[in-house]
Enzyme design. Structure first.
Site, PDB file in Angstrom:
ATOM      1  N   ASP A 282       0.919  -1.076   0.043  1.00 26.99           N
ATOM      2  CA  ASP A 282       0.021  -0.016   0.279  1.00 26.99           C
ATOM      3  C   ASP A 282       0.944   1.204   0.070  1.00 26.99           C
ATOM      4  O   ASP A 282       1.718   1.472   0.857  1.00 26.99           O
ATOM      5  CB  ASP A 282      -0.833  -0.014   1.329  1.00 26.99           C
ATOM      6  CG  ASP A 282      -1.928   1.344   1.398  1.00 26.99           C
ATOM      7  OD1 ASP A 282      -2.040   1.669   0.424  1.00 26.99           O
ATOM      8  OD2 ASP A 282      -2.249   1.423   2.401  1.00 26.99           O
TER       9      ASP A 282
ATOM     10  N   ASP B 279       0.690   5.036   0.260  1.00 28.29           N
ATOM     11  CA  ASP B 279      -0.541   5.792   0.574  1.00 28.29           C
ATOM     12  C   ASP B 279       0.029   7.362   0.861  1.00 28.29           C
ATOM     13  O   ASP B 279       1.048   7.441   1.614  1.00 28.29           O
ATOM     14  CB  ASP B 279      -1.254   5.441   1.804  1.00 28.29           C
ATOM     15  CG  ASP B 279      -2.418   6.126   2.125  1.00 28.29           C
ATOM     16  OD1 ASP B 279      -3.543   5.417   2.254  1.00 28.29           O
ATOM     17  OD2 ASP B 279      -2.508   7.198   2.615  1.00 28.29           O
TER      18      ASP B 279
ATOM     19  N   ASP C  75       3.196   1.441   3.533  1.00 26.65           N
ATOM     20  CA  ASP C  75       2.411   0.989   4.933  1.00 26.65           C
ATOM     21  C   ASP C  75       2.814  -0.475   5.210  1.00 26.65           C
ATOM     22  O   ASP C  75       2.217  -1.285   4.716  1.00 26.65           O
ATOM     23  CB  ASP C  75       1.055   1.282   4.756  1.00 26.65           C
ATOM     24  CG  ASP C  75       0.362   0.958   5.834  1.00 26.65           C
ATOM     25  OD1 ASP C  75       0.772   0.245   6.935  1.00 26.65           O
ATOM     26  OD2 ASP C  75      -0.812   1.370   6.009  1.00 26.65           O
TER      27      ASP C  75
END
Lengths: 343, 352
Positions: free
Chosen positions: B95, B97, B261
């Site tokens: 991820d 982000d 992440d």
């Protein structure tokens, strides 16, 4: 993977846990009964087993007998019977210690091969046999002689703590990790240890005749006293990662889900009651008693799968950005070990 | 959010899942995966499984979830409690982000709104509303510069996965997450057998956690100078080889570590948003990016039609959706296309 064995009978003595060493001795094993060891004819074998097991468990490295090449069969039998004796102690700690001691013995032989170019195929061969993973020559100048695929590397080093083993500090290229020959030998130790543990699991667990049973008792008695963790009495003894989380709670700041999970496992592990933990969270801005109770009881193993969750390792905490190492942390692997070191 | 607004969203989501169900493809080996849903009541339902695509569609149309998730792990028994499921393997998700990336434009476009008096302000966000002491919600906004930064991070990860880790590019998929970033996933490779410990190590490598100049040097001191490595390792060797290098370990990590992440990649029990399902906070779809450079989430992930809807907007900076500009709005009732209405209502910035 390499197929043709560069090993001779003398190497079987050095690496008795290899498939081919076991295959070599198998015909002899089938003719032998454990009761035979009670007889004077097999006294020499019994003595070897006794020395091999006791010294391994006491000194953490299996002794190398001066006469090991004199009677190769006897030597190999002493390994196999030691395995059965250890298994019969039914004590994980002893079994672990013994397996590691044998692995260290093998490692010491491989160390003697280091620095000799003609020995590299042996190191490679033993590596592949004990780990069942491939290892290739790196094509780089020594000592950076080998490379292995990333997945085997990660699996073999998953319990290693040294920073030089960390992937971040390694040469990694096209899915390969480069290792020095000395490191390949260290990886063989890890592989041997796991292989011996497996041999141990798969070996029979027969009823012991009196003399061997007595040896089993002796080994059990060597077991070092289990060092119980002394739980911290005051928050001043907590590790920094916990103190920081507790301070945040005190200030009413939010903590991540994983942070709460960690704090809960830690506090339960040092003996806090479920109620006390729930009470701690009651000052949080988003406190919801039934939800908190559910989560805490779940972690305590009172609900759902009835599994009590243990506190995450320092490694995992650091990946989650929750590790705030101080001078007392040294090389501990779990925040639960912090207090003992500090004292 | 008001009841009427929730109902509006629910009706729109239902329209999407009814009319575009052919887009919603289940992942490979879906029978061995756990599914989870978040409803419009905010409840999360997990540990479900489906034996056929049709059962799945039927469930979606009947329940109209606000979010649809599937497990990256494959299990013997996906519906059992977590520690009885019998873990088999797991895809490797990443991820990227905006929340994990330093971007200076935050100060320009991010803001907070008070949940009780709708007061508005710029960063840094105070603890409570200076006007009424109410609770504040912080809003991340995404601009072209943010998108560029996110793309750069994806490219870096791409490069590292391919060149360092030797992962075949065909096994990598990139999606716009539906909100503030991108999801990458490695499917169906030998990496799926890695357990949590090994994944931690992998993540540390990607983020360059635990990098120590001394340890790296110890491991690479015998390497011939002319040998080329992957981009990042070459960079490290080059930088550190300079005799007067003043970079600290932390500088190197900051410069060359990739900002992902970590918890997403490490957590084997994670459920991950299903591609082409709608994001709960934006009403945008999680979309595969076949051409990342050209991908514009604010047109390609917008799935709703343009019938005009009247909404009350508490606040919205200027936005561009489907190539059209809207706003800025502040405490006003406006008539906008449905896709704008869904976006602002899902974000909590407007009501019907």
């Amino acid at each position: 993977m390499t197929s043709e064995s560069p090993l001779g009978i003398r190497d079987f003595v050095k690496y008795p846990f290899l498939e081919e060493s076991m295959k070599y001795i198998r015909p002899r094993v089938s003719k032998l009964k454990l009761e035979d060891l009670e007889t004077t004819e097999y006294k020499e074998l019994y003595d070897k087993v006794k020395k091999r097991t006791i010294a391994s468990v006491r000194h953490r490295i299996t002794p190398i007998f001066e006469d090991m090449y004199k009677d190769v069969d006897l030597e190999l039998l002493s390994f196999l019977i030691s395995v059965i004796v250890l298994k019969s102690t039914n004590n994980e700690l002893l079994i672990n210690r013994y397996s590691l001691a044998e692995a260290r013995r093998a490692e010491s032989f491989l160390r003697q091969e280091l620095g000799r170019e003609e020995s590299m195929p042996i190191i490679r061969y033993v590596f592949e046999k004990v780990t069942s993973y491939g290892m290739e020559f790196s094509g780089l100048p020594p000592p950076l002689s080998f490379k292995l695929k990333l997945i085997p590397y990660l699996k073999l080093t998953s319990n290693f703590n040294g920073l030089t083993w960390k992937l971040s500090n390694r040469l990694v290229d096209r899915g390969y990790v480069y290792v020095k020959d000395r490191e390949a030998v260290r990886l063989i130790r890890e592989g041997s240890y796991r292989l011996i543990m497996r041999i141990m699991r798969e070996s029979p667990n027969p009823l012991m005749p009196p003399k061997l049973q007595k040896l089993v008792e002796v080994l059990r008695a060597i077991r070092p006293p289990h060092r119980a963790l002394t739980p911290p009495r005051t928050p001043s003894e907590f590790p920094p990662c916990i103190t920081i989380l507790l301070n945040k709670i005190e200030k009413g700041e939010n903590i991540s889900h994983f942070g709460r999970f960690f704090l809960t496992t830690f506090l339960l592990a040092i003996g806090w009651e479920v109620e006390k933990v729930i009470n701690l969270y009651s000052t949080m801005p988003d406190f919801n008693e039934s939800m908190t109770r559910y989560q805490v009881e779940h972690i305590a193993g009172l609900r759902g799968g009835r599994k009590r969750y243990s506190a995450p390792s320092c490694k995992l905490l650091s990946t989650y950005g929750l590790c705030f190492k101080d001078d007392y942390c040294n090389d501990i692997r779990s925040p639960l070990r912090y207090m003992r070191k500090k004292k | 959010m008001k009841e009427k607004s929730l109902e509006f969203l629910r009706r729109r989501y239902r329209w999407y899942y009814f009319n575009r169900q052919n887009l919603l493809k289940l992942p490979y080996s879906y029978q061995e995966r756990e599914f989870g849903f978040r409803s419009f009541d905010g409840l999360i339902k997990r540990h479900l499984s489906f034996n056929s695509q049709n059962d799945f569609y039927a469930y979606i149309l009947q329940n109209v979830p606000r979010s649809i998730y599937y497990s990256v792990s494959l299990y013997e028994e996906p519906t059992f409690p977590m520690n009885e499921k019998g873990w088999k393997s797991a895809d490797i998700p990443f991820d990227i982000d905006l929340k994990d990336i330093d971007h200076r434009c935050r100060e320009v476009h991010d803001f907070w709104i008070c949940t009780s008096c709708s007061l508005l302000g710029r960063l840094p966000t105070p603890e409570t509303c200076p006007n009424c002491n109410g609770k504040l919600i912080e809003y991340y906004w995404i601009c072209d510069d943010c998108l560029t930064k996110l793309r750069e991070e994806v490219y870096k990860l791409y490069d590292l996965l391919e060149n360092d880790l030797g992962i075949d590019r065909a096994k990598l998929k990139v999606h716009f997450s539906g909100n503030l970033g991108f999801h990458l996933i490695i499917e169906d490779t030998e990496f799926e057998e890695l357990g949590q410990k090994e994944r931690v190590e992998l993540v540390d490598y990607i983020m360059l956690h635990g990098f120590r100049y001394s340890s790296f040097k110890y491991n690479s001191v015998y390497v011939p100078r002319e040998r080329r490595w992957s981009y990042r390792i070459d960079e490290i060797i080059k930088r550190l080889g300079e005799s007067d290098h003043k970079l600290t370990d932390l500088d190197v990590v900051k410069k060359l570590g990739i900002k992902i992440d970590a918890s997403v990649t490490v957590d084997l029990h994670r459920i991950f948003r299903l591609p082409d399902s709608l994001h709960d906070d934006t009403g945008l779809a999680k979309k595969e990016c076949t051409d990342l450079e050209k991908f514009d989430p604010f047109s390609e992930a917008v799935v709703f039609e343009d019938d005009v809807t009247s909404i009350f907007v508490y606040y919205s900076p200027p936005i561009k959706l489907k190539e059209n500009f809207f706003g800025p709005f502040k405490k006003e009732r406006v008539r906008v296309p449905a896709y704008v209405a869904v976006y602002l209502i899902a974000k909590g910035l407007a009501d019907i």
